[in-house]
Write an enzyme that holds these catalytic residues in place. Structure first.
Site, PDB file in Angstrom:
ATOM      1  N   HIS A 151      47.525  44.317  43.699  1.00  0.00           N
ATOM      2  CA  HIS A 151      48.218  45.560  44.032  1.00  0.00           C
ATOM      3  C   HIS A 151      49.507  45.724  43.214  1.00  0.00           C
ATOM      4  O   HIS A 151      49.985  46.839  43.022  1.00  0.00           O
ATOM      5  CB  HIS A 151      48.537  45.606  45.522  1.00  0.00           C
ATOM      6  CG  HIS A 151      47.352  45.943  46.377  1.00  0.00           C
ATOM      7  ND1 HIS A 151      46.815  47.204  46.437  1.00  0.00           N
ATOM      8  CD2 HIS A 151      46.593  45.175  47.199  1.00  0.00           C
ATOM      9  CE1 HIS A 151      45.789  47.212  47.266  1.00  0.00           C
ATOM     10  NE2 HIS A 151      45.620  45.995  47.740  1.00  0.00           N
ATOM     11  N   SER A 181      49.244  39.215  43.503  1.00  0.00           N
ATOM     12  CA  SER A 181      48.462  40.297  44.114  1.00  0.00           C
ATOM     13  C   SER A 181      48.081  41.351  43.081  1.00  0.00           C
ATOM     14  O   SER A 181      48.919  41.814  42.308  1.00  0.00           O
ATOM     15  CB  SER A 181      49.272  40.970  45.232  1.00  0.00           C
ATOM     16  OG  SER A 181      48.607  42.147  45.682  1.00  0.00           O
ATOM     17  N   ASP A 209      42.965  50.241  47.947  1.00  0.00           N
ATOM     18  CA  ASP A 209      42.189  50.025  49.167  1.00  0.00           C
ATOM     19  C   ASP A 209      41.692  51.386  49.630  1.00  0.00           C
ATOM     20  O   ASP A 209      42.494  52.308  49.847  1.00  0.00           O
ATOM     21  CB  ASP A 209      43.052  49.389  50.254  1.00  0.00           C
ATOM     22  CG  ASP A 209      43.414  47.947  49.926  1.00  0.00           C
ATOM     23  OD1 ASP A 209      42.773  47.358  49.049  1.00  0.00           O
ATOM     24  OD2 ASP A 209      44.357  47.429  50.559  1.00  0.00           O
ATOM     25  N   ALA A 225      47.878  38.166  49.437  1.00  0.00           N
ATOM     26  CA  ALA A 225      48.241  37.356  48.272  1.00  0.00           C
ATOM     27  C   ALA A 225      49.742  37.060  48.241  1.00  0.00           C
ATOM     28  O   ALA A 225      50.569  37.897  48.619  1.00  0.00           O
ATOM     29  CB  ALA A 225      47.830  38.073  46.990  1.00  0.00           C
ATOM     30  N   GLN A 265      55.238  43.261  48.747  1.00  0.00           N
ATOM     31  CA  GLN A 265      54.240  42.202  48.875  1.00  0.00           C
ATOM     32  C   GLN A 265      54.830  40.996  49.597  1.00  0.00           C
ATOM     33  O   GLN A 265      54.163  40.361  50.428  1.00  0.00           O
ATOM     34  CB  GLN A 265      53.735  41.792  47.484  1.00  0.00           C
ATOM     35  CG  GLN A 265      52.536  40.856  47.501  1.00  0.00           C
ATOM     36  CD  GLN A 265      51.270  41.528  48.058  1.00  0.00           C
ATOM     37  OE1 GLN A 265      51.106  42.740  47.941  1.00  0.00           O
ATOM     38  NE2 GLN A 265      50.394  40.747  48.647  1.00  0.00           N
ATOM     39  N   HIS A 296      38.568  46.857  49.043  1.00  0.00           N
ATOM     40  CA  HIS A 296      39.470  46.625  47.915  1.00  0.00           C
ATOM     41  C   HIS A 296      38.732  46.836  46.586  1.00  0.00           C
ATOM     42  O   HIS A 296      37.851  46.050  46.221  1.00  0.00           O
ATOM     43  CB  HIS A 296      40.024  45.199  47.992  1.00  0.00           C
ATOM     44  CG  HIS A 296      41.014  44.863  46.925  1.00  0.00           C
ATOM     45  ND1 HIS A 296      42.370  44.716  47.174  1.00  0.00           N
ATOM     46  CD2 HIS A 296      40.860  44.648  45.596  1.00  0.00           C
ATOM     47  CE1 HIS A 296      42.990  44.409  46.041  1.00  0.00           C
ATOM     48  NE2 HIS A 296      42.090  44.362  45.069  1.00  0.00           N
ATOM     49  N   GLU A 299      36.619  41.474  51.304  1.00  0.00           N
ATOM     50  CA  GLU A 299      37.316  42.720  51.606  1.00  0.00           C
ATOM     51  C   GLU A 299      36.474  43.909  51.138  1.00  0.00           C
ATOM     52  O   GLU A 299      36.534  44.291  49.960  1.00  0.00           O
ATOM     53  CB  GLU A 299      38.691  42.760  50.930  1.00  0.00           C
ATOM     54  CG  GLU A 299      39.682  41.752  51.491  1.00  0.00           C
ATOM     55  CD  GLU A 299      41.085  41.938  50.957  1.00  0.00           C
ATOM     56  OE1 GLU A 299      42.001  41.255  51.452  1.00  0.00           O
ATOM     57  OE2 GLU A 299      41.279  42.762  50.039  1.00  0.00           O
TER      58      GLU A 299
END
Length: 280
Positions: free
Chosen positions: A197, A195, A204, A190, A160, A255, A252
């Site tokens: 993720h 984030s 995604d 992010a 990230q 996402h 987005e």
């Protein structure tokens, strides 16, 4: 005097007789040094190439080409990569259920967040607790004759950070000052520690026929199906249009975040985002 001259001549002759061997030895030594230097340089280039390839693979997760379609395999649990702390000076906001953990620029990932990860066939990871629902959703989408592709899922802190700094550098090259570049980058990628993720609960998903992470994704058949049915499997479109001021992230249409079926149903029916659901 003649004896001295003859002695000097003999010394010169001995010196000349040794010179070819001396030259050969010197050339061999130089060749060995050259080989060693070339090997070291080659190793350095290979390491750099590996790092560059890793960076390219990460970049493809947020913009550009993505991996081929994958099928979620039987359980194959692997230990999660280590996290690296949280954003200093901020207290994380939590909910009663693990699936409702709020992560955004104002609510960083708690220090004790360490998801148990399961690996997908394409090498990506997700939290094993949302895996069964993700499996069912992907199977149902494919059963409708569509081709969904999971192009990004769990990201380690280092990954990230690499993505974020790469975006900052890109904006600086466009003329942004560092502070402005960091602020703008944060609306797209992010800041590490903020984030979704990094929780393993976000994926995604794009359409095989359009593998671009941009607004055109909303017009694909896959996104049409996911918007209509993802909530049935406990997933929501995490960053919907018109909610950027609340979520802190741009729209987005690819996402998706697991929040559980009950929360997903209400969020979908009320057309709200996760922040609004938790505040309500």
């Amino acid at each position: 005097m003649k004896k001295q001259n003859r002695a000097a001549m003999r010394r010169r002759q001995r010196t000349h007789s040794r010179s070819p061997w001396s030259c050969l030895l010197s050339m061999a030594a130089l060749l060995l040094v050259g080989v060693l230097c070339a090997a070291a340089l080659s190793a350095g280039e290979e390491n750099t190439a590996d790092e560059d390839e890793h960076a390219r693979q990460l970049a493809s997760q947020v913009a550009g080409s993505v991996m081929p379609p994958e099928e979620l395999p039987p359980n194959a649990l692997l230990p999660p990569p280590a996290q690296k702390g949280t954003v200093a000076g901020r207290e994380p906001k939590t909910a009663d259920g693990w699936e409702l953990l709020l992560v955004n620029r104002w609510n960083p990932i708690p220090e004790d967040c360490s998801p148990s990860l399961i690996q997908l066939k394409n090498g990506l990871y997700v939290d094993e607790r949302c895996y069964p629902a993700l499996q069912r959703m992907m199977d149902a989408c494919r059963g409708a004759g569509l081709s969904p592709v999971i192009c990004s899922a769990y990201r380690a802190w280092e990954d990230q950070e690499l993505l974020f700094q790469s975006k900052v550098s890109q904006l600086e090259d466009q003329g942004y000052l560092l502070e402005d570049a960091e602020a703008e980058a944060g609306t797209v990628i992010a800041l590490p520690g903020t984030s979704e993720h990094q929780t393993g609960l976000a994926v995604d998903i794009v359409d095989l026929n359009n593998q671009k992470l941009d607004r055109s994704q909303e017009d694909t058949a896959v996104q049409g199906w996911l918007l209509a049915h993802s909530w049935e499997y406990g997933f929501i479109l995490r960053y919907p249009s018109g909610k950027s001021e609340i979520t802190g992230i741009i729209y987005e249409p690819w996402h998706y975040r697991y929040v559980g079926e009950a929360a997903a149903k209400e969020i979908h029916s009320r057309e709200i985002c996760l922040e609004e659901y938790l505040e309500g």
